[in-house]
Design a protein around this motif. Structure first.
Motif, PDB file in Angstrom:
ATOM      1  N   VAL A 156       0.934  -1.319   0.014  1.00  0.00           N
ATOM      2  CA  VAL A 156       0.014  -0.021   0.001  1.00  0.00           C
ATOM      3  C   VAL A 156       0.709   1.069  -0.119  1.00  0.00           C
ATOM      4  CG1 VAL A 156      -1.705   1.337   1.309  1.00  0.00           C
ATOM      5  CG2 VAL A 156      -2.034  -1.105   0.914  1.00  0.00           C
ATOM      6  N   GLY A 157       1.986   1.125   0.681  1.00  0.00           N
ATOM      7  CA  GLY A 157       2.933   2.269   0.678  1.00  0.00           C
ATOM      8  C   GLY A 157       3.491   2.552  -0.675  1.00  0.00           C
ATOM      9  N   ILE A 158       3.865   1.603  -1.318  1.00  0.00           N
ATOM     10  CA  ILE A 158       4.321   1.999  -2.598  1.00  0.00           C
ATOM     11  C   ILE A 158       3.165   2.492  -3.536  1.00  0.00           C
ATOM     12  CG2 ILE A 158       4.951   0.544  -4.840  1.00  0.00           C
ATOM     13  CD1 ILE A 158       6.475  -1.448  -3.055  1.00  0.00           C
ATOM     14  N   ARG A 159       1.980   2.107  -3.388  1.00  0.00           N
ATOM     15  CA  ARG A 159       1.043   2.520  -4.336  1.00  0.00           C
ATOM     16  C   ARG A 159       0.838   4.130  -3.949  1.00  0.00           C
ATOM     17  NH1 ARG A 159      -4.463  -0.219  -4.029  1.00  0.00           N
ATOM     18  NH2 ARG A 159      -4.301   1.132  -2.009  1.00  0.00           N
ATOM     19  N   GLU A 160       0.917   4.333  -2.778  1.00  0.00           N
ATOM     20  CA  GLU A 160       0.630   5.686  -2.184  1.00  0.00           C
ATOM     21  C   GLU A 160       1.928   6.557  -2.784  1.00  0.00           C
ATOM     22  OE1 GLU A 160       0.067   5.347   1.922  1.00  0.00           O
ATOM     23  OE2 GLU A 160      -2.041   4.828   1.673  1.00  0.00           O
ATOM     24  N   ASP A 161       2.964   5.841  -2.825  1.00  0.00           N
ATOM     25  CA  ASP A 161       4.271   6.697  -3.215  1.00  0.00           C
ATOM     26  C   ASP A 161       3.921   6.730  -4.815  1.00  0.00           C
ATOM     27  OD1 ASP A 161       6.747   7.947  -2.878  1.00  0.00           O
ATOM     28  OD2 ASP A 161       7.724   6.102  -4.056  1.00  0.00           O
ATOM     29  N   TYR A 162       3.667   5.924  -5.555  1.00  0.00           N
ATOM     30  CA  TYR A 162       3.338   6.118  -6.897  1.00  0.00           C
ATOM     31  C   TYR A 162       2.333   7.237  -7.048  1.00  0.00           C
ATOM     32  CZ  TYR A 162       2.048   4.137 -11.459  1.00  0.00           C
ATOM     33  OH  TYR A 162       1.494   3.770 -12.769  1.00  0.00           O
ATOM     34  N   GLU A 163       1.106   7.133  -6.526  1.00  0.00           N
ATOM     35  CA  GLU A 163       0.236   8.255  -6.661  1.00  0.00           C
ATOM     36  C   GLU A 163       0.661   9.658  -6.093  1.00  0.00           C
ATOM     37  OE1 GLU A 163      -3.562   5.420  -5.262  1.00  0.00           O
ATOM     38  OE2 GLU A 163      -3.126   6.917  -4.253  1.00  0.00           O
ATOM     39  N   ALA A 164       1.554   9.580  -5.344  1.00  0.00           N
ATOM     40  CA  ALA A 164       2.152  10.867  -4.767  1.00  0.00           C
ATOM     41  C   ALA A 164       3.005  11.619  -5.965  1.00  0.00           C
ATOM     42  CB  ALA A 164       2.769  10.914  -3.537  1.00  0.00           C
ATOM     43  N   ARG A 165       3.767  10.651  -6.409  1.00  0.00           N
ATOM     44  CA  ARG A 165       4.580  11.409  -7.469  1.00  0.00           C
ATOM     45  C   ARG A 165       3.720  11.837  -8.769  1.00  0.00           C
ATOM     46  NH1 ARG A 165      10.196   8.209  -7.417  1.00  0.00           N
ATOM     47  NH2 ARG A 165      10.260   7.251  -5.172  1.00  0.00           N
ATOM     48  N   LEU A 166       2.835  10.984  -9.079  1.00  0.00           N
ATOM     49  CA  LEU A 166       2.030  11.418 -10.034  1.00  0.00           C
ATOM     50  C   LEU A 166       1.334  12.693  -9.839  1.00  0.00           C
ATOM     51  CD1 LEU A 166       0.976  10.679 -12.959  1.00  0.00           C
ATOM     52  CD2 LEU A 166      -0.664   9.021 -11.982  1.00  0.00           C
ATOM     53  N   ALA A 167       0.817  12.559  -8.675  1.00  0.00           N
ATOM     54  CA  ALA A 167      -0.048  13.798  -8.117  1.00  0.00           C
ATOM     55  C   ALA A 167       0.831  15.123  -8.419  1.00  0.00           C
ATOM     56  CB  ALA A 167      -0.634  13.659  -6.889  1.00  0.00           C
ATOM     57  N   SER A 168       2.172  14.889  -7.735  1.00  0.00           N
ATOM     58  CA  SER A 168       3.069  16.227  -7.522  1.00  0.00           C
ATOM     59  C   SER A 168       3.446  16.292  -8.925  1.00  0.00           C
ATOM     60  CB  SER A 168       4.207  15.693  -6.653  1.00  0.00           C
ATOM     61  OG  SER A 168       5.436  15.282  -7.671  1.00  0.00           O
ATOM     62  N   LEU A 169       3.810  15.605  -9.866  1.00  0.00           N
ATOM     63  CA  LEU A 169       4.031  15.861 -11.316  1.00  0.00           C
ATOM     64  C   LEU A 169       2.776  16.820 -11.846  1.00  0.00           C
ATOM     65  CD1 LEU A 169       5.629  12.829 -13.304  1.00  0.00           C
ATOM     66  CD2 LEU A 169       6.298  15.560 -13.200  1.00  0.00           C
ATOM     67  N   ILE A 170       1.585  16.340 -11.647  1.00  0.00           N
ATOM     68  CA  ILE A 170       0.345  17.054 -12.052  1.00  0.00           C
ATOM     69  C   ILE A 170       0.224  18.543 -11.383  1.00  0.00           C
ATOM     70  CG2 ILE A 170      -2.244  17.041 -12.353  1.00  0.00           C
ATOM     71  CD1 ILE A 170      -1.773  13.979 -12.427  1.00  0.00           C
ATOM     72  N   GLY A 171       0.640  18.123 -10.070  1.00  0.00           N
ATOM     73  CA  GLY A 171       0.497  19.305  -9.229  1.00  0.00           C
ATOM     74  C   GLY A 171       1.551  20.754  -9.719  1.00  0.00           C
ATOM     75  N   GLU A 172       2.684  20.255 -10.194  1.00  0.00           N
ATOM     76  CA  GLU A 172       3.741  21.101 -10.707  1.00  0.00           C
ATOM     77  C   GLU A 172       3.097  21.864 -12.034  1.00  0.00           C
ATOM     78  OE1 GLU A 172       7.800  19.953 -10.783  1.00  0.00           O
ATOM     79  OE2 GLU A 172       7.283  18.289  -9.451  1.00  0.00           O
ATOM     80  N   ALA A 173       2.542  20.964 -12.866  1.00  0.00           N
ATOM     81  CA  ALA A 173       2.290  21.516 -14.138  1.00  0.00           C
ATOM     82  C   ALA A 173       1.060  22.528 -13.912  1.00  0.00           C
ATOM     83  CB  ALA A 173       1.630  20.162 -15.000  1.00  0.00           C
ATOM     84  N   LYS A 174       0.197  22.140 -12.883  1.00  0.00           N
ATOM     85  CA  LYS A 174      -0.617  23.195 -12.892  1.00  0.00           C
ATOM     86  C   LYS A 174      -0.307  24.370 -12.309  1.00  0.00           C
ATOM     87  CE  LYS A 174      -5.283  23.787 -10.903  1.00  0.00           C
ATOM     88  NZ  LYS A 174      -6.204  23.248  -9.710  1.00  0.00           N
ATOM     89  N   GLU A 175       0.545  24.278 -11.217  1.00  0.00           N
ATOM     90  CA  GLU A 175       1.225  25.724 -10.851  1.00  0.00           C
ATOM     91  C   GLU A 175       2.158  26.308 -11.922  1.00  0.00           C
ATOM     92  OE1 GLU A 175       3.691  24.676  -7.245  1.00  0.00           O
ATOM     93  OE2 GLU A 175       1.747  23.913  -6.265  1.00  0.00           O
ATOM     94  N   ALA A 176       2.502  25.649 -12.816  1.00  0.00           N
ATOM     95  CA  ALA A 176       3.254  26.428 -13.955  1.00  0.00           C
ATOM     96  C   ALA A 176       2.318  26.733 -14.957  1.00  0.00           C
ATOM     97  CB  ALA A 176       4.223  25.346 -14.547  1.00  0.00           C
ATOM     98  N   GLY A 177       0.984  26.845 -14.502  1.00  0.00           N
ATOM     99  CA  GLY A 177       0.124  27.262 -15.621  1.00  0.00           C
ATOM    100  C   GLY A 177      -0.387  26.387 -16.661  1.00  0.00           C
ATOM    101  N   GLU A 178       0.389  25.251 -16.820  1.00  0.00           N
ATOM    102  CA  GLU A 178       0.222  24.380 -17.928  1.00  0.00           C
ATOM    103  C   GLU A 178      -0.818  23.564 -18.200  1.00  0.00           C
ATOM    104  OE1 GLU A 178       4.012  22.877 -19.532  1.00  0.00           O
ATOM    105  OE2 GLU A 178       5.112  23.988 -18.124  1.00  0.00           O
ATOM    106  N   ALA A 179      -1.690  23.357 -16.878  1.00  0.00           N
ATOM    107  CA  ALA A 179      -2.872  22.403 -16.828  1.00  0.00           C
ATOM    108  C   ALA A 179      -3.939  23.437 -16.913  1.00  0.00           C
ATOM    109  CB  ALA A 179      -2.664  21.648 -15.664  1.00  0.00           C
ATOM    110  N   ARG A 180      -5.180  22.695 -17.125  1.00  0.00           N
ATOM    111  CA  ARG A 180      -6.470  23.508 -17.025  1.00  0.00           C
ATOM    112  C   ARG A 180      -6.605  24.075 -15.678  1.00  0.00           C
ATOM    113  NH1 ARG A 180     -10.756  19.844 -16.929  1.00  0.00           N
ATOM    114  NH2 ARG A 180      -9.644  18.308 -16.823  1.00  0.00           N
ATOM    115  N   PRO A 181      -7.071  25.216 -15.558  1.00  0.00           N
ATOM    116  CA  PRO A 181      -7.358  25.788 -14.074  1.00  0.00           C
ATOM    117  C   PRO A 181      -8.057  25.251 -13.445  1.00  0.00           C
ATOM    118  CG  PRO A 181      -8.206  27.383 -15.985  1.00  0.00           C
ATOM    119  CD  PRO A 181      -7.485  26.160 -16.751  1.00  0.00           C
ATOM    120  N   ASP A 182      -9.377  24.664 -14.003  1.00  0.00           N
ATOM    121  CA  ASP A 182     -10.255  24.149 -12.925  1.00  0.00           C
ATOM    122  C   ASP A 182      -9.725  22.549 -12.878  1.00  0.00           C
ATOM    123  OD1 ASP A 182     -10.480  23.087 -15.636  1.00  0.00           O
ATOM    124  OD2 ASP A 182     -12.926  22.898 -15.412  1.00  0.00           O
ATOM    125  N   LEU A 183      -8.755  22.152 -13.052  1.00  0.00           N
ATOM    126  CA  LEU A 183      -8.346  20.821 -12.745  1.00  0.00           C
ATOM    127  C   LEU A 183      -8.212  20.232 -11.576  1.00  0.00           C
ATOM    128  CD1 LEU A 183      -7.055  18.219 -14.570  1.00  0.00           C
ATOM    129  CD2 LEU A 183      -4.918  18.966 -13.526  1.00  0.00           C
TER     130      LEU A 183
END
Lengths: 205, 205, 205, 205
Positions: free
Chosen positions: C130-157
């Motif tokens: 379960v820890g590994i899966r959470e880590d996996y999700e966290a990495r993906l989430a942080s990538l998406i979060g960075e993209a959003k902060e950089a303004g490259e993602a949809r604003p309502d995402l």
DNA sequence: AATGAATGAGTATTCATTCAT
DNA sequence: AATGAATGAATACTCATTCAT
């Protein structure tokens, strides 16, 4: 207009359901054997839910016992009739053999059950059935004994063995009768009577 | 004190029990009938937990089938030997009858199972057993037919009926043998051979 | 001449049987599912009696756990590599998505087991997975979060929902891959990377 | 005090529990998975002896199949409704996505079983379920295809891969929904609809 | 009379695991 | 290392029987 016995006025069969149950049991026990047949099978055959069967029977073994009681009456009647003929020993043996064979063929299902399923009875019921069989064997043995005493049988004949031999041959009748073509019962019974007499009267060297 | 081979010091045995299982099955199926016998009964007879039986068998029916295969070999061998004697027809019939009767008496339990439980086999196995029985009947019928053609049998003899008759008498043998005193197998077999010959050679009227 | 590792001099494969067992388990668990697979199935696949398997494993669950440990290492390595690229957020997301998709396709059986059978683990082992899966999700989430902060993602995402969405889409990959024709893994991975980026960068209204 | 309907005075209930059985099966299969769930588990959940379950079902697989039939009706109805909206392609896709997501969230347990346990069906039942899934995929694919033809999707979109991708994302929904806090189903469904549209309409490079 | 829900003991079979050899 | 016999608990399923309605 008077209602006919066993026929309801609305046209549906309303005969004594007890008899339906016994007949269904005969068919099912004959087809599957007592041990492999289920109460459900019989209920299906009667066309009733299995819970309802217990209005007519007390238990599965009770049902089997009723079949035996039922058959036993007819059986003994036939034996009585066949034994009490007035004729010379070998002729009586022949008629007895014919009567038994013929009756077997007319009552194949019940006879098969009688021959194969008696082991599943217990207590007094078992005793009764074994008693009938012993009676049967005794009558046959006495007929053969008379024939021997009258000098009509082979002198070296063992009466007991001959009795068992013939008894077995008769009990085997229903087994193959099913598999065979439509030989008329009369012809088979006549043939069997002849074979039985020959067994006793003998010949050979 | 040295440990016995196949006997662990804690009392549990660890040897191959294939034979034990088959023999236990013979006893149990003979006593209770296949349908009424449970795997538990057999396990008890072997002295093993019921789960352990599946180390040796695939299923209950497989166990029954193994018994049949086992018996079939001996059975056919006996039939072959009895058929291939060199003698006049009626003499060959007598010897065949003697051999069969004798073999039956030596193998009562297996023969009883063979005669009564074949219905519980399915598929190819059933076919094999039915085939053997037909072969058996055919051999007996051909012996009787030869005797008739040689003019040694009654002229009105129906070969088929006689075959079934004799077959039934033989199959009935184990049924009563259990109940009787200690007649030596040789005497019974000789007597049965005589009865069988008499059945064919006849006499009567 | 020196014997090659895992190759006995007599020509027979003598590799570490432990690995054979793991590989057999992967195939069997993938095909039948952990709960439906039996130790016997795995023993058959290895070509060994089932009792012998216990030289290599402690229990069935231990075997499953070993598979997870085994996969976890590779999995984390792949994630590390994919996360640590140096590029703008969306480009890193794309490469991450490509790497994951490609790796999934190269390890279908293990990934399927990883996604479906973790429920059968208990205690610490379950926690690790379960820890590994959470880590996996966290990495993906942080990538998406960075993209959003950089303004490259949809604003309502919604970053979390997007993460789960993508995670599910990836986990569904092995399911249909088996059923499809021979699309090259590269093409699929590229396509999936594009879809993932689109999910985040969006468009629509 | 009046006895409650279907409640015997001795505390045992005697009413039709077909529905109870199905609902218990949903809960148990969802929690343990079909293969790991035992009939005993379900009987416990219903509050009945395991033998009694067979009053309502034919077999464990039959029970699973009943769940599928049950769900399939609702499922197809939902798909029909969602497919037959009258709007431009992308708008229909969004609504379809919303309807599916929302329905999934309302039927989490059944959907999870539908997605994971279909492998345990056999014969015709398996075919039906696979057929429904293919129909589902086909509808989604045709919606995406229309959007692409209308020029509203990314020109480089692979319709098949997009379909599988979205399908996987949807199927993953119930998996994580359980673990999360109390997000209202409407919000999640709306979010998923947006993600699905974005996947197709794209953007990216 | 009949129903049908429920019981509880029983059935064959499977299977992870142990262990003496 | 490997075998194969044995275990014992569990599994799906059956069935004779009971009984409130």
């Amino acid at each position: 207009m008077t209602p006919i016995k066993g026929q309801a006025t609305d046209g549906r069969q309303r005969r004594n359901r007890s008899e339906d149950v016994l007949e269904a049991a005969v068919r099912v026990f004959h087809k599957k054997g007592y041990a492999s047949a289920s109460i459900q099978d019989i209920a299906d055959e009667v066309g009733v839910l299995k819970g309802s069967l217990y209005h007519y029977i007390d238990s599965k073994e009770d049902l089997l016992a009723r079949l035996f009681e039922d058959s036993a009456g007819h059986f003994m009647a036939m034996l009585d009739e066949a034994s009490n003929l007035d004729a010379p020993p070998v002729e009586r043996l022949r008629r007895f053999a014919y009567a038994c064979s013929y009756w077997y063929l007319q009552n194949i299902e019940r006879v098969t059950i009688y021959a194969n399923e008696w082991k599943h009875l217990t207590g007094k019921r078992l005793k009764t059935v074994v008693g009938i069989r012993e009676d049967y064997e005794a009558r046959l043995a006495s007929l053969i004994g008379e024939a021997k005493e009258a000098g009509e049988a082979r002198p070296d004949l063992d009466v007991n063995f001959a009795t068992y031999f013939i008894f077995g041959a008769l009990n085997g009748l229903p087994e193959w009768y099913r598999r065979r073509g439509p030989d008329p019962a009369e012809r088979i019974a006549e043939s069997y009577a002849g074979l039985i007499v020959a067994t006793v009267v003998g010949g050979g060297k």
